[in-house]
Write an enzyme that holds these catalytic residues in place. Structure first.
Site, short mmCIF file in Angstrom:
data_model
loop_
_atom_site.label_atom_id
_atom_site.label_comp_id
_atom_site.label_asym_id
_atom_site.label_seq_id
_atom_site.Cartn_x
_atom_site.Cartn_y
_atom_site.Cartn_z
CE LYS B 66 5.04 4.96 -10.72
NZ LYS B 66 5.80 3.58 -10.47
CB SER B 141 3.56 0.67 -11.97
OG SER B 141 4.60 1.12 -11.00
CB SER B 165 7.23 -0.53 -11.07
OG SER B 165 6.29 -1.44 -10.86
#
Lengths: 477, 486
Positions: B66, B141, B165
């Site tokens: 990420k 996210s 997330s």
């Protein structure tokens, strides 16, 4: 003197000595090269987290204990949020909710009285970066960012500049004694904020408080306080006291005045909240006790000891304790069993003069106590004269050789027969003087001693000479 | 090949049926396809090379990171314009730990700007599309990571989880998302959103892989004071599928249809499917009990989350000034420059959160909002801990159903108050509890998920229950099959 009573409070920020910064492993040390003692943590690159320097916490606890403060059960930190280019994270990690020390007090000696200074709190935080402003640019040096900083906040308990400065000087000395800071004002390691207000002598309510920020020398603290008292007094006398506002000012060194920065209305809301990345840490009793045991005797107590136990004069004692190096040197002399008064005298008269002459520090001085002992012991036993002692002191320093080397050269004549022969000769040549002595001119005794010394070029053991002389003169017809 | 599990790939590598270089090449090729179709990445590391294959299960196998994990020498943006050209000079501890295993990063995945969003539509590189249906969002996210793992780019990608997330996008993309106990994985190098709620974690296609990866990422780190020693915790080795006698609970106020007057058919289907999944556990010998919790407390969850996360975020992101890194703003003085940098750099969503956070932290509001939110957080956590003393874990459906449409105007507006069922995963962040989402079915050909959350440090137990449950269904290892039939 003002006819009003001044009320003064201090905030004293002092950089702590340590191997690493308080929340990062980067080196804590002065460097000429900007941005050389830094890590990603000090510059707040994305993703960094604080660590905690136990050494700094220990120093802070020690200071807290010395100030007779309450140490909290748990150590934790708060964030003080504001934007400024010297603050890389956009917040400073500090202690607001539970400082490392609260509600303390400490005694300081003024010329004619002893003053109890009340401590509001003392807390550990990180220093900011340093800024250099030029006409068209500003430069940032992050070497200072994250350096451990101890902030001491007093109650508004001082009534004049002299008390405030005496306190600051004393605290600087205490920090040095504790070994937790060099507290060097010239290096900017000590910085102060000063609060000043004035009030009628018997008034119940405090006057309007004015804060002067970032005063960087004790002389400036004194000047700022005195200027501010004068300014506020004049306004009050003119019936314009309402013009004294609760505001933040700065001290302008050039004009010796204070200048308005911002009013209370514009005060920054720092939005304090607990730093989430440093878990609460239990401060154990054992740790506190261990730290307590390592607190050295502080200047005020040392001075008392020198007065009471060693009969030094107040003047001498003051000179010695006001510099930790001197005091440590003197302590070592005492530990080595050297005569206190002679050692103190040597330190003050000879050594300090020598250091000043050559602009040297005591730690670089060749004659450390163990060497000085060789001279002082002989001197206090009367084996050498003061003059000889002084000569050996000088030679030893010049040649960087132990004094005992020169004591050999100066080989004293301690042979009783030899001395008796010399004295007999002198006495037989001075029959008239013997008569005068017998008739009460006792100072003639020193004349005889002088003659013996002259004859032996000062090498005769003065104690023995005196003994033999007394004996002979008493027996003489 | 990249649709296989870590263990399968490891077998192939060890037996020389395939080389690490070949896997990397395939993962890179897949990355470009997925980028073209779903816009999942910020950076594809085209010059990534295979590594030596060792006994370590992760050696030689590609994975995704990420883009809020700091990676030395590799662009790391947090999917924000404020850091659009930022190349870090240090690597996050979790990534370093994987590096030591010989794992091969092949891309940096897109996220809602700095993790502050739940849609995958606030990345500076644009919307991330759901690989099951391009009109749908991945959730966020960790949108890019979920999208890539579901698309079969590699077996796993790193995520971070402040509210849900990892666990929500996992459900929306039909994969596994695991957020371990707070402090199990070091956060050093993870761009912070809200430090007391932030967790590192992983998205995978099966529970076993999640256990393998977190085993490698975890460990006490001197650089993160909140990390703890977990050397006696062995997630992968603890998976035995034996869950007989385990006790789970669910919260009546969240899953009982009677809470929702005129219930939406989709929500009804989601809840029915959830209860069907519970039956599978019962067959394995797990007992499941209904627990009732004060609805007022549950309803406070989303506002507590907003208060705390926005407050911490405001402070955490104050380092983004464009002075030391990031594009310099314009202005006549430094304050103007900072203002310009932040005005241009942040998306409106983030700015709104900063305003909320600042407001909450203001001296006159702190007690009312911030301190009260902290108190309610404590109440919720205490309540959960009280229940975790009796039960192994809490089991609940994720969200109200499948992934919503990206075009918000198309989304069906529910007649029901669904805020608790949407946001309950935040409980896991409040308490730092281990929490894992696994896929448990389909609604309208779109995946939905179920979540199990347990007490701190009980990760082994929670993963094992998820592992056993996964074995009763057919979604383990599934790769997204795109259908745009709506």
């Amino acid at each position: 003197m003002s006819k009003y009573k001044a009320v003064i409070g201090l905030e004293m920020h002092c950089e702590l000595k340590s191997n690493a910064k308080v929340f990062s492993p980067a080196k804590n040390g002065y460097s000429e090269i900007p941005n050389s003692n830094i890590s990603e943590i000090d510059m707040a690159f994305p993703g960094i987290l604080p660590t905690i320097n136990k050494e700094s916490v220990r120093s802070a606890i020690m200071a807290s204990l010395v100030l007779n403060c309450q140490v909290p059960e748990y150590l934790y930190f708060d964030r003080k949020n504001y934007y400024y280019p010297d603050l890389p994270k956009g917040y400073q990690i500090t202690q607001m909710h539970d400082p490392i020390g609260t509600n303390g007090k400490i005694l300081i000696d003024m010329d004619n009285y002893t003053k109890e200074v009340l401590i509001h709190d003392i807390h550990l935080e990180e220093d900011s970066a340093s800024l250099d402003h030029y006409i068209d640019a500003s430069l940032i040096d992050y070497n200072r960012a994250g350096v451990p900083l101890l902030e001491l906040v007093t109650e508004p308990c001082f009534n004049n500049a002299s008390e405030a400065v005496t306190f600051l000087e004393y605290m600087r000395l205490v920090y040095k004694y504790l070994g937790i800071s060099d507290a060097d004002t010239k290096m900017g390691q000590v910085r102060c904020d000063v609060n000043v207000s004035i009030m009628e002598e018997n008034a119940k309510e405090l006057g309007t408080k004015v804060e002067i920020k970032n005063v960087n020398s004790f002389q400036n603290v004194k000047d700022a306080i005195n200027y501010e008292i004068k300014r506020q007094t004049e306004l009050k006398d003119l019936g314009r006291y309402e013009e004294v506002e609760q505001e933040t000012r700065r001290f302008d060194e050039e004009s010796g005045t204070t200048i308005r920065m911002r009013s209370k209305v514009d005060a920054i809301d720092y939005k304090y909240f607990v730093e989430p990345n440093i878990p609460k840490y239990k401060i154990s009793e054992e740790w506190i006790n261990e730290i307590k045991q390592n607190i050295p005797i502080l200047p005020r107590d040392r001075k008392q000891k020198y007065l009471d136990t060693y009969n030094l004069s107040e003047y001498d004692a003051n000179i010695i304790v006001k510099n930790k190096e001197y005091a440590d040197y003197f302590e070592e002399c005492l530990n080595l069993g050297m005569d206190a008064k002679i050692s103190a005298n040597y330190l003050i008269v000879n050594i300090i003069a020598y250091l000043n002459k050559y602009n040297m520090e005591l730690k670089d001085f060749y004659l450390q106590p163990k060497y000085l002992k060789q001279i002082i012991d002989e001197l206090s036993k009367g084996n050498i004269s003061s003059k000889q002692a002084k000569e050996i002191f000088t030679k030893s320093l010049e040649e960087h050789k132990e004094p005992k080397e020169f004591l050999k050269d100066n080989n004293q004549i301690s042979d009783i027969d030899e001395l008796t022969n010399i004295i007999d000769t002198i006495l037989s040549n001075n029959v008239e003087q013997i008569t005068l002595y017998k008739n009460g001119r006792t100072n003639i005794f020193d004349y005889f001693v002088g003659q013996v010394m002259k004859e032996t070029r000062g090498k005769a053991n003065p104690t023995l000479v005196k003994e033999i002389l007394t004996d002979k003169l008493n027996k003489a017809e | 090949m990249m649709d296989k599990s870590i263990k399968e790939l490891h077998e192939l590598l060890i037996n020389k049926k395939v080389t690490s270089d070949e896997l990397v090449k395939e993962a890179l090729q897949k990355s470009h396809e997925v980028e073209d179709k779903y816009n999942a990445f910020v950076t594809i590391l085209d010059d990534a090379k295979g590594t030596m294959v060792t006994d370590n299960l992760l050696s030689g196998i590609p994975y995704g990171i990420k883009d809020n994990y700091s990676t030395k020498g590799i662009l790391t943006t947090g999917s924000s314009n404020t850091l659009k050209d930022y190349i870090p000079f240090f690597t996050a501890t979790a990534v370093e730990n994987l590096e030591k295993c010989g794992a091969v990063p092949v891309n940096k995945t897109a996220l809602d700007e700095f993790g502050m969003g739940g849609t995958g539509t606030t990345c500076h590189t644009g919307d991330v599309l759901n690989p099951w249906n391009k009109k749908r969002m991945c959730g966020g996210s960790s949108a890019g990571s979920a999208c890539a793992v579901a698309s079969g780019v590699y077996p796993y990608a790193l995520g971070s989880d402040t509210g849900d997330s990892i666990r929500k996008p996992a459900a929306y993309c039909g994969i596994v998302g695991y957020k371990p106990t707070y402090g199990l994985i070091s956060r050093y190098g993870l761009f912070p959103f809200a430090s007391s709620l932030d967790h590192c974690g992983v998205l995978t296609r099966c529970v076993e892989d999640a256990a393998i990866v977190v085993d490698a990422m975890k460990g006490k780190d001197a650089k993160d004071l909140t990390s703890f020693d977990s050397s006696n915790m062995h997630l992968y080795n603890s998976l035995n599928g034996n869950v007989k006698g385990k006790k789970l609970f669910y919260i009546k106020e969240i899953v009982d249809s009677s809470n929702y007057a005129n219930i939406d058919p989709l929500l009804k289907e989601h809840l029915d499917n959830y209860f069907k999944t519970l039956d599978n556990l019962k067959v394995l010998g797990v007992s499941i009990e209904e627990v009732s919790i004060d609805k007022t407390l549950l309803q406070a969850i989303p506002s507590v989350y907003v208060c705390l996360s926005c407050a911490e975020a405001t402070s955490n992101m104050s380092n983004l000034t464009g002075i030391i890194f990031g594009p310099r703003g314009n202005g006549n003085n430094v304050m103007e420059m900072i203002k310009d940098h932040r005005t241009k750099g942040f998306s409106p969503l983030i700015k709104r959160r900063f305003v909320i956070g600042s407001y909450i932290l203001q001296k006159e509001n702190q007690e009312k909002y911030f301190v009260n939110a902290q108190r309610v957080r404590r109440l919720i956590v205490d309540k959960m801990k009280e229940l975790f003393a009796k039960y192994d874990g809490l089991i609940l459906p994720v969200g109200t159903g499948p992934a919503p449409y990206i075009d918000g105007s198309v989304n069906h507006i529910s007649n029901n108050d669904t805020s608790i069922i949407e946001e309950h995963l935040q409980i896991g962040n409040f308490g730092g509890f281990p929490s894992i989402t696994i896929p448990n079915g389909f609604i309208n050909d779109l995946p939905v998920g179920i979540n199990i959350t347990g007490n701190c440090y009980d990760d082994e137990n929670i993963l094992n229950i998820a592992y056993a449950l996964e074995g009763t269904m057919n979604y383990k290892g599934q790769v997204a099959k795109e259908n745009n039939n709506e």
